[in-house]
Design a protein around this motif. Structure first.
Motif, short mmCIF file in Angstrom:
data_model
loop_
_atom_site.label_atom_id
_atom_site.label_comp_id
_atom_site.label_asym_id
_atom_site.label_seq_id
_atom_site.Cartn_x
_atom_site.Cartn_y
_atom_site.Cartn_z
N PRO A 89 0.42 -1.51 -0.10
CA PRO A 89 -0.20 0.06 0.17
C PRO A 89 0.28 1.22 -0.18
N ALA A 90 2.09 1.24 1.09
CA ALA A 90 2.63 2.55 0.51
C ALA A 90 3.48 3.04 -0.75
N GLN A 122 1.82 1.84 -3.67
CA GLN A 122 0.81 1.79 -4.90
C GLN A 122 0.73 4.05 -3.95
N ALA A 123 0.14 4.53 -2.87
CA ALA A 123 0.31 5.53 -2.58
C ALA A 123 1.52 6.21 -3.64
N GLN A 127 0.15 5.87 -6.63
CA GLN A 127 -1.30 6.68 -6.97
C GLN A 127 -0.38 8.12 -7.26
N VAL A 148 -6.60 13.47 3.16
CA VAL A 148 -6.99 12.59 3.00
C VAL A 148 -7.82 11.33 2.91
N TYR A 149 -8.72 11.29 4.23
CA TYR A 149 -10.02 10.41 4.14
C TYR A 149 -10.92 11.18 3.35
N GLY A 202 -10.30 10.94 -0.71
CA GLY A 202 -10.04 10.21 -0.96
C GLY A 202 -11.46 9.07 -0.76
N PHE A 203 -12.27 9.02 -0.44
CA PHE A 203 -13.41 8.36 0.01
C PHE A 203 -14.40 9.48 0.09
N LEU A 252 -8.47 9.68 -5.93
CA LEU A 252 -7.55 9.51 -5.13
C LEU A 252 -6.12 9.52 -5.45
N SER A 285 -5.62 12.57 -2.94
CA SER A 285 -5.49 11.98 -1.63
C SER A 285 -4.03 10.79 -1.61
N SER A 328 -1.09 11.60 0.72
CA SER A 328 -0.43 10.28 1.90
C SER A 328 0.62 10.45 2.42
N LEU A 335 4.80 4.77 9.66
CA LEU A 335 3.67 4.53 8.98
C LEU A 335 2.32 4.44 9.64
N VAL A 343 -2.88 6.58 7.66
CA VAL A 343 -1.60 7.17 6.33
C VAL A 343 -2.22 7.02 4.66
N ILE A 365 -4.94 4.85 4.08
CA ILE A 365 -5.38 4.33 4.08
C ILE A 365 -5.76 3.35 2.53
N VAL A 366 -6.31 5.32 1.45
CA VAL A 366 -6.76 4.36 0.29
C VAL A 366 -6.30 3.07 0.05
N PRO A 367 -5.11 3.16 -0.24
CA PRO A 367 -4.84 1.77 -1.17
C PRO A 367 -4.05 0.56 -0.16
N THR A 368 -4.21 0.93 0.76
CA THR A 368 -4.41 -0.41 2.03
C THR A 368 -6.38 -1.05 1.64
#
Lengths: 293, 281
Positions: free
Chosen positions: A31-32, A34-35, A38, A252-253, A256-257, A262, A265, A269, B123, B127, B129-132
């Motif tokens: 995920p990190a 990916q952040a 993205q 961020v939330y 993103g949501f 994305l 967001s 991140s 982390l 921080v 959340i979206v990719p997780t």
């Protein structure tokens, strides 16, 4: 630091490490990564393909008045939470330190709020200050002050600061009390014999000797205000009115949501990642120093 | 000795007084929530609400526990319990194993693993959340216990704590075990684990509270009210729009939400303080 005595073999340690490595790889590094990835793209509105923009998302963010406003909000929010919570806790700890009999009972009563989730703390404070039914807002109304944090920016900020600081009091209290109890009583008594009264002793002896604890708490509380207060803000104000209580993590939330943006967001991140990195370095630097004391 | 600074009792009485006032202020929000959970909705919507408990305690709590608003609260309590225990035990198990590997073995790539794990200290889940969330969704973990638990145990605090502790264990113990021809896992189970008892317990207290009090992650991962945890479920009990919230039931739920962690903290106070000090070091 290394162990002198170790066991042989490499298969067993690999097996022992496997669970942690798997969980970390899947739910942390991927995920990190990916952040970061993205953050260099803008997805099209249908999410079918995305366009590479390099640092575009960052450029946009750092010139976006809303994002900069959120930075400022975060700075105000975290300084207020840190100051309010630490001063209240220090006040309580100084008194608790002077009490020998019954200190344990007081401590038990004061560690309660630590166990209360920030989100639940938010609900408790929301209830007291609810503009229609809240007890505090009713009393304020009797005094001629019309409280409505749903509409008023400053009142909204004040309320999330109060709830977040309340949540943190026990933690700060425990560390301050430990710090105070570590100060040798003989030093304080020597000053008392010399005729220094309480406040003089407090400023010239207690405050300097307590400074390692204070500095540690300063860093930890800023980290708390940045990252762990989402629940308070979401339950009380949802970032509003408008953007008045939208701190960086909340943004961020919400981008993103709720906003489904994305790329932005993800870029946020990454920026926060740097902020955490800096705070962690400060924290570790300081801890290194404390070890050498 | 200590009596010397404050010879006169006056200062001490002042401290007691200040302390009692301070505690009254700190505990007031919880007390008020308790009062609200024992009265009728009518008492609350016509302010000011009463300051003494009413007689609806049993009615309000049973309404919350057995029917709730979106989902019965017993269901949310059970979900929270599974999540908190899963996070606490899961993190302890994976951390103690990897700390054992890192401290007691020499193998290729040991340093690399160490630093990779170290990086995760930096982390918080908020921080990333979206990719997780996307990872959890791709694994089909939304509305599931693994989805609630696994992303939150991917951090290294506990590994570090155990590493620090293992470094203080005398080398002679491992030496003796090796001379006796004991296998590494025998040493781990017979010697290291029993020695780590208090560390494990202290860490359990901290991690249980951490897991129980999670908010953002359950909010994203559980869309099905039956999977909501209690801490995030409270906010979902507020009506959207202009309807009036059912305050007595919401406040009863808030009290129930804080009860398990409060019991843990108060009953295991010393372990809790030990855990707090050590996880922050």
């Amino acid at each position: 630091m290394e162990k002198r005595v170790t066991f042989n073999g490499w298969a067993l340690p690999m097996v022992l490490l496997l669970p942690q490595v798997l969980v970390t790889a899947v739910f942390f590094f991927w995920p990190a990564g990916q952040a970061i990835y993205q953050s260099a793209f803008i997805p099209d509105p249908f999410g079918l393909k995305s366009q590479f923009v390099g640092l575009g998302n960052f450029e946009f963010l750092l010139t976006d008045p809303f994002y900069l406003a959120s930075f400022k909000t975060t700075a105000i929010f975290s300084s207020l939470v840190t100051v309010v919570s630490m001063s209240a806790a220090l006040w309580l700890a100084v008194m608790a330190d002077r009490i020998i009999k019954g200190a344990g009972a007081y401590r038990t009563l004061l560690i309660w709020p630590y166990a209360v989730a920030p989100a639940v703390a938010g609900v408790l404070w929301l209830f007291m200050f609810n503009p229609n039914v809240g007890l505090a807002s009713w009393y304020l109304d009797q005094l001629g002050y019309s409280w409505n944090h749903v509409l008023n920016d400053n009142e909204a900020m004040g309320l999330v600061v109060l709830a977040s600081s309340w949540s943190r009091i026990s933690y700060n209290f425990l560390f301050f009390l430990a710090g105070l109890q570590a100060i040798p009583k003989s030093v304080i008594e020597a000053a008392a014999i010399d005729g220094a009264h309480f406040w003089r002793r407090f400023w010239t002896i207690v405050v300097p000797l307590l400074s390692p604890t204070t500095f540690f708490l300063l860093v930890v509380n800023v980290v708390y205000a940045f990252f762990e207060t989402f629940g308070v803000i979401h339950t009380i104000t949802s970032g509003g009115p408008q953007q008045a209580t939208t701190i960086l993590v909340y943004k961020v939330y919400s981008d993103g949501f709720v906003g489904q943006d994305l790329g932005s967001s993800a870029a946020q991140s990454v920026i926060l990642l740097f902020v955490v990195g800096i705070l962690t370095v400060i924290q570790f630097r300081y801890i290194e120093r404390r070890v050498h004391y | 000795m200590t009596g010397m600074v404050e010879k006169r009792g006056f200062g001490i009485w002042l401290s007691h007084l200040g302390m009692i006032i301070g505690i009254a202020i700190v505990c007031f929000p919880i007390y008020l929530a308790f009062v609200a959970s024992t009265v009728e909705q009518q008492d609350i919507v016509h302010p000011p609400m009463p300051l003494l408990p009413g007689d609806r305690l049993i009615e309000n709590y049973s309404e919350a526990i057995f029917s709730g608003i979106n989902a019965p609260v017993w269901r949310m309590l059970a979900n929270s319990m599974v999540m908190a225990l899963g996070i606490a035990l899961g993190k302890i198990v994976i951390s103690i194993l990897s700390a054992f590997a890192i401290v007691y073995f020499r193998f290729p790539g040991r340093k690399t693993f160490f630093w990779l794990i170290f990086l995760t200290l930096m982390l918080p889940v908020e921080v990333r959340i979206v990719p997780t969330y996307e990872v959890a969704a791709n694994f089909g973990m939304l509305n599931s216990y693994p989805g609630l638990i696994l992303p939150l145990i991917a951090s290294a605090t506990a590994t570090f704590l155990f590493r620090q502790f293992f470094m203080t264990v005398p080398d002679e113990l491992a030496e003796a075990a090796r001379v006796d021809g004991a296998r590494p896992m025998r040493f781990f189970i017979d010697i290291l684990l029993p020695m780590s008892r208090t560390n494990i317990a202290a860490l359990f207290v901290i991690l249980f509270i951490y897991g129980w009090n999670q908010y953002l992650w359950p909010l994203l991962v559980t869309t099905d009210p039956e999977m909501n945890t209690i801490v995030m479920g409270i906010k979902q009990m507020f009506p959207s729009g202009d309807d009036v919230a059912n305050w007595p039931v919401i406040m009863a739920t808030s009290l129930l939400a804080m009860l398990p962690p409060v019991i843990v903290v108060v009953c295991m106070q010393n372990l809790f303080i030990k855990g707090l000090v050590e996880t922050e070091k």
